[in-house]
Design a protein around this motif. Structure first.
Motif, PDB file in Angstrom:
ATOM      1  N   GLY A   1       0.777  -1.229   0.000  1.00 31.31           N
ATOM      2  CA  GLY A   1       0.000   0.000   0.000  1.00 31.31           C
ATOM      3  C   GLY A   1       0.807   1.276   0.000  1.00 31.31           C
ATOM      4  N   GLY A   2       2.106   1.191   0.237  1.00 34.42           N
ATOM      5  CA  GLY A   2       2.941   2.386   0.256  1.00 34.42           C
ATOM      6  C   GLY A   2       3.151   2.980   1.629  1.00 34.42           C
TER       7      GLY A   2
ATOM      8  N   LEU B   1      -3.221   4.369   6.055  1.00 34.37           N
ATOM      9  CA  LEU B   1      -4.293   3.407   5.793  1.00 34.37           C
ATOM     10  C   LEU B   1      -5.305   3.952   4.785  1.00 34.37           C
ATOM     11  N   ILE B   2      -5.604   5.250   4.873  1.00 37.68           N
ATOM     12  CA  ILE B   2      -6.494   5.873   3.898  1.00 37.68           C
ATOM     13  C   ILE B   2      -5.861   5.815   2.502  1.00 37.68           C
ATOM     14  N   SER B   3      -4.554   6.051   2.441  1.00 36.95           N
ATOM     15  CA  SER B   3      -3.856   5.993   1.146  1.00 36.95           C
ATOM     16  C   SER B   3      -3.853   4.578   0.586  1.00 36.95           C
ATOM     17  N   VAL B   4      -3.802   3.588   1.468  1.00 39.33           N
ATOM     18  CA  VAL B   4      -3.845   2.186   1.029  1.00 39.33           C
ATOM     19  C   VAL B   4      -5.172   1.900   0.332  1.00 39.33           C
TER      20      VAL B   4
ATOM     21  N   GLY C   1       0.204   0.023  10.267  1.00 42.38           N
ATOM     22  CA  GLY C   1      -0.147   0.851   9.125  1.00 42.38           C
ATOM     23  C   GLY C   1       0.589   0.484   7.853  1.00 42.38           C
ATOM     24  N   ILE C   2       1.016  -0.775   7.702  1.00 41.52           N
ATOM     25  CA  ILE C   2       1.802  -1.181   6.535  1.00 41.52           C
ATOM     26  C   ILE C   2       0.938  -1.799   5.447  1.00 41.52           C
ATOM     27  N   GLY C   3      -0.364  -1.924   5.667  1.00 41.87           N
ATOM     28  CA  GLY C   3      -1.233  -2.480   4.641  1.00 41.87           C
ATOM     29  C   GLY C   3      -1.264  -3.991   4.624  1.00 41.87           C
TER      30      GLY C   3
ATOM     31  N   GLY D   1      -1.815  11.633  -4.458  1.00 42.83           N
ATOM     32  CA  GLY D   1      -0.530  11.139  -4.933  1.00 42.83           C
ATOM     33  C   GLY D   1      -0.509   9.643  -5.139  1.00 42.83           C
ATOM     34  N   THR D   2      -1.034   8.886  -4.181  1.00 45.01           N
ATOM     35  CA  THR D   2      -0.997   7.430  -4.283  1.00 45.01           C
ATOM     36  C   THR D   2      -1.871   6.923  -5.423  1.00 45.01           C
ATOM     37  N   ILE D   3      -2.997   7.567  -5.671  1.00 46.59           N
ATOM     38  CA  ILE D   3      -3.859   7.165  -6.787  1.00 46.59           C
ATOM     39  C   ILE D   3      -3.128   7.336  -8.122  1.00 46.59           C
ATOM     40  N   ALA D   4      -2.446   8.481  -8.267  1.00 50.15           N
ATOM     41  CA  ALA D   4      -1.707   8.744  -9.508  1.00 50.15           C
ATOM     42  C   ALA D   4      -0.586   7.725  -9.702  1.00 50.15           C
ATOM     43  N   GLY D   5       0.191   7.488  -8.647  1.00 44.64           N
ATOM     44  CA  GLY D   5       1.301   6.537  -8.738  1.00 44.64           C
ATOM     45  C   GLY D   5       0.839   5.117  -8.963  1.00 44.64           C
TER      46      GLY D   5
END
Length: 289
Positions: free
Chosen positions: A25-26, A50-53, A182-184, A240-244
């Protein structure tokens, strides 16, 4: 202020790209970035991670499903134990100190990183056992067998899923790691599917991306209810995470599995050392040692 937000978007985009290539998840990039660069409290950083995951899972998983790499049946099977672990991990993170679990997870991830390096050439040789073990009743019962087209090898790869009970147990641990650290949990699930369940690396990565959004959603709910979710950091991280993740998922199948495994080994090795050191540091701060 604008520069800080832009930098966070760029960092998150890199995290999303890396996450799509190795099935995570980043959070291993976002959590340190928020705590070290932006001085965000660790619980708030984990919540944002976690939200970014969730965001990167939605973006990356969709591409992998379209490319028919994701094994949806396997993902749904493992998600049962992973979600249970995520709920347990989030509860532990809010009420207990996790220094012991940090060390345990670090050792587990380090072991899987070494195994991934040792077997780095196995996937490209297409040496997969497509027959089920008749002595394993659960393996025979769920009977998960599938195939995908490997663009790097320019051929169809067939495989069968083995040792579902072992994979389910490790996925439970991955869920605990997701909620607690929080590592996904993707770094552990990818290794479990590839090394224990004999699933091709690319399928493991794609299926992990499919799963981690649900796992993170379970954990992030508790963080949200506890007031740890800060929208000032969540929004740029998600963008950012969605784009990457979108870009990464479109190019992953063009790489050979050997490259993906080496990249996975590097990321898992770094993560395992960071987790072990964090556990030791937290233990020393509590005067355990």
């Amino acid at each position: 202020m604008f520069i800080d937000i832009l930098l966070l978007v760029i960092i998150s985009a890199f995290a999303g790209l890396l996450g799509s290539l190795v099935g995570i998840g980043g959070g291993i990039i976002i959590v340190p970035a928020l705590t070290l660069i932006y001085k965000v409290p660790v619980h708030n950083a984990i919540a944002a991670s976690l939200i970014s995951v969730i965001a990167t899972s939605i973006a990356g998983a969709n591409k992998y499903v379209e490319q028919e790499i994701t094994n949806i049946k396997l993902g749904m099977f493992l998600e049962i134990s992973t979600t249970l672990g995520a709920l347990l991990g989030a509860l532990l993170a809010l009420v207990l100190h996790g220094w012991i679990l940090s060390i345990i997870f670090g050792l587990l991830v380090f072991t899987m990183a070494i195994y991934s390096y040792i077997t780095r050439a196995a996937d490209d040789s297409n040496n997969f056992n497509t027959e089920f073990n008749t002595e394993d009743k659960l393996e025979k019962l769920i009977s998960i067998k599938d195939s995908f087209y490997d663009l790097a090898l320019n051929k169809k790869v067939e495989y069968a899923v083995h040792k579902p009970l072992s994979g389910s147990f490790v996925s439970l641990l991955a869920g605990v790691g997701s909620g607690l650290l929080g590592i996904g949990g993707g770094i552990i699930k990818v290794a479990a599917m590839n090394s224990l369940m004999k699933v091709p690396m690319k399928v493991s990565v794609a299926t992990s991306k499919f799963m981690i959004g649900v796992t993170a959603a379970t954990s992030s709910t508790l963080y949200f209810l506890s007031g740890a979710v800060d929208s000032h950091y969540v929004a740029p991280v998600a963008i950012g995470t969605i784009a990457g993740a979108t870009f990464g998922s479109s190019i992953m199948n063009k790489f050979k599995s050997r490259f993906i495994k080496l990249l996975f080994t590097a990321v898992a090795g770094y993560l395992s050392i960071r987790m072990i050191l964090k556990g030791l540091s937290d233990g020393m701060n509590l005067n355990i040692f």
